[in-house]
Enzyme design. Structure first.
Site, PDB file in Angstrom:
ATOM      1  N   HIS A   1       0.823  -1.204   0.000  1.00 22.41           N
ATOM      2  CA  HIS A   1       0.000   0.000   0.000  1.00 22.41           C
ATOM      3  C   HIS A   1       0.861   1.259   0.000  1.00 22.41           C
ATOM      4  O   HIS A   1       1.540   1.559   0.979  1.00 22.41           O
ATOM      5  CB  HIS A   1      -0.906  -0.025   1.237  1.00 22.41           C
ATOM      6  CG  HIS A   1      -1.856   1.106   1.338  1.00 22.41           C
ATOM      7  ND1 HIS A   1      -1.783   2.058   2.330  1.00 22.41           N
ATOM      8  CD2 HIS A   1      -2.940   1.436   0.575  1.00 22.41           C
ATOM      9  CE1 HIS A   1      -2.769   2.925   2.185  1.00 22.41           C
ATOM     10  NE2 HIS A   1      -3.485   2.576   1.131  1.00 22.41           N
TER      11      HIS A   1
ATOM     12  N   HIS B   1      -1.003  10.102  -3.405  1.00 23.04           N
ATOM     13  CA  HIS B   1      -2.261   9.555  -2.895  1.00 23.04           C
ATOM     14  C   HIS B   1      -3.462  10.453  -3.122  1.00 23.04           C
ATOM     15  O   HIS B   1      -4.583   9.977  -3.283  1.00 23.04           O
ATOM     16  CB  HIS B   1      -2.147   9.253  -1.390  1.00 23.04           C
ATOM     17  CG  HIS B   1      -3.384   8.656  -0.822  1.00 23.04           C
ATOM     18  ND1 HIS B   1      -4.253   9.358  -0.007  1.00 23.04           N
ATOM     19  CD2 HIS B   1      -3.924   7.418  -0.967  1.00 23.04           C
ATOM     20  CE1 HIS B   1      -5.272   8.573   0.321  1.00 23.04           C
ATOM     21  NE2 HIS B   1      -5.098   7.393  -0.240  1.00 23.04           N
TER      22      HIS B   1
END
Length: 325
Positions: free
Chosen positions: A33, A75
């Site tokens: 992640h 992100h």
């Protein structure tokens, strides 16, 4: 003779069951992640290289467009919670006080210093025990640069680690006159990611956009519908018409704990009945919330709830856990 025959039969059955179990375990995937974000600032090339060395199945890329239409690995559509943009370009903030990736050319973005995630209002580091905020020299990079790194490392190491890109805020980009999805799909195609046989999983929170990717843009990639809100868990049948899997928040799988044992919602079993894989987010060893230990979290979700994979900031810990199982 009968006892020996029975013993050999039992041994064979045990061996077969073990093989089947190991085969099932090997199907569970580990998704790094934002890279090895538990150890290095998220979505930096350094974080991706460290993640690669930890042998996950996939490495994630969140994608946002720059002003000159270059997919950037970051992100959010914002810059001010992971870079020093407020110091370098204080005049470039919008009326809401935020700094947007889309307002900067790629060359400008490369001048920014990336750091561990922090609250832009207070300056406080989000995860205090991770890589120290403001330390090191980390930069933003393009999607192409990351693809070249991962494919290059696959070549030099003989590994076959996949990519797991996300189309971020497609509606925002469309309102800004940008075609993020089409640009990302072209980049993927240019680098050999075109169908389910290629080592790529494409994800998005926007259900309309992910369906458009399958139906209108005719993508043959493995698609995962990310799920944020509880009401979305009721749309599995529709998701299954275009997606190959779902990515729910892990708490949507948990129901309650009774006598020390977790009870689960029907989300995983419902998804599996529809042929959907389940990859929950996010497994964090330093932010356990519902669990007493990271071991409990991994055991509960990966084994007991029988999910098919996990997004994790600590890919080495999940890889090792699955190996031991």
């Amino acid at each position: 003779m009968k006892s020996i025959s029975l013993f050999l039969t039992c041994l064979l059955l045990f061996s077969c069951n073990t093989t089947i179990k190991n085969s099932l375990m090997s199907k569970k995937i580990v998704i790094a992640h934002r890279g090895a974000s538990g150890y290095l600032p998220e979505h930096t090339l350094e974080s991706k290289a460290m993640a690669f060395a930890m042998n996950p199945n996939f490495i994630e890329q969140d994608l946002v467009l720059s002003k000159d239409d270059i997919p950037i690995v970051i992100h959010d559509i914002y810059l001010d919670d992971v870079t020093d943009v407020a110091i370098k370009f204080p005049e470039r903030k919008r009326k809401d006080g935020r700094f947007y990736v889309i307002d900067f050319m790629f060359d400008e973005l490369q001048t920014l210093k990336v750091t561990e995630r922090f609250n832009p209002k207070t300056g406080k580091q989000f995860y205090p025990n991770r890589f120290p905020k403001g330390k090191g020299i980390f930069k933003l990079h393009s999607f192409e640069e990351e693809l070249q790194l991962i494919q290059g490392l696959n070549k030099s190491t003989g590994k076959n680690i996949g990519i797991y890109p996300e189309i971020k805020e497609p509606e925002f980009h469309q309102k800004e006159g940008k075609n993020l999805t089409e640009i990302v799909l072209k980049t993927l195609s240019d680098y050999g990611y075109k169908s389910k046989k290629d080592n790529c999983i494409l994800q998005c929170f926007d259900a309309k956009e992910l369906e458009r990717i399958r139906v209108e843009l005719k993508s043959e990639l493995f698609l995962v519908q990310l799920i944020e809100f509880p009401e979305e868990t009721k749309q599995l049948k529709h998701f299954a018409t275009y997606a190959d899997g779902i990515g729910p928040w892990y708490k949507q799988i948990l129901k309650k704990k009774e006598n020390g044992i977790w009870k689960f919602t029907s989300l995983v079993s419902d998804a599996h009945k529809l042929g959907l894989k389940v990859h929950p987010y996010t497994f964090r060893a330093d932010s356990l919330e519902e669990f007493s230990t990271f071991e409990e979290m991994m055991q509960t979700l990966l084994m007991d709830a029988n999910v098919d994979g996990a997004f994790t900031d600590f890919p080495d810990l999940v890889v090792n856990f699955l190996k031991e199982k």
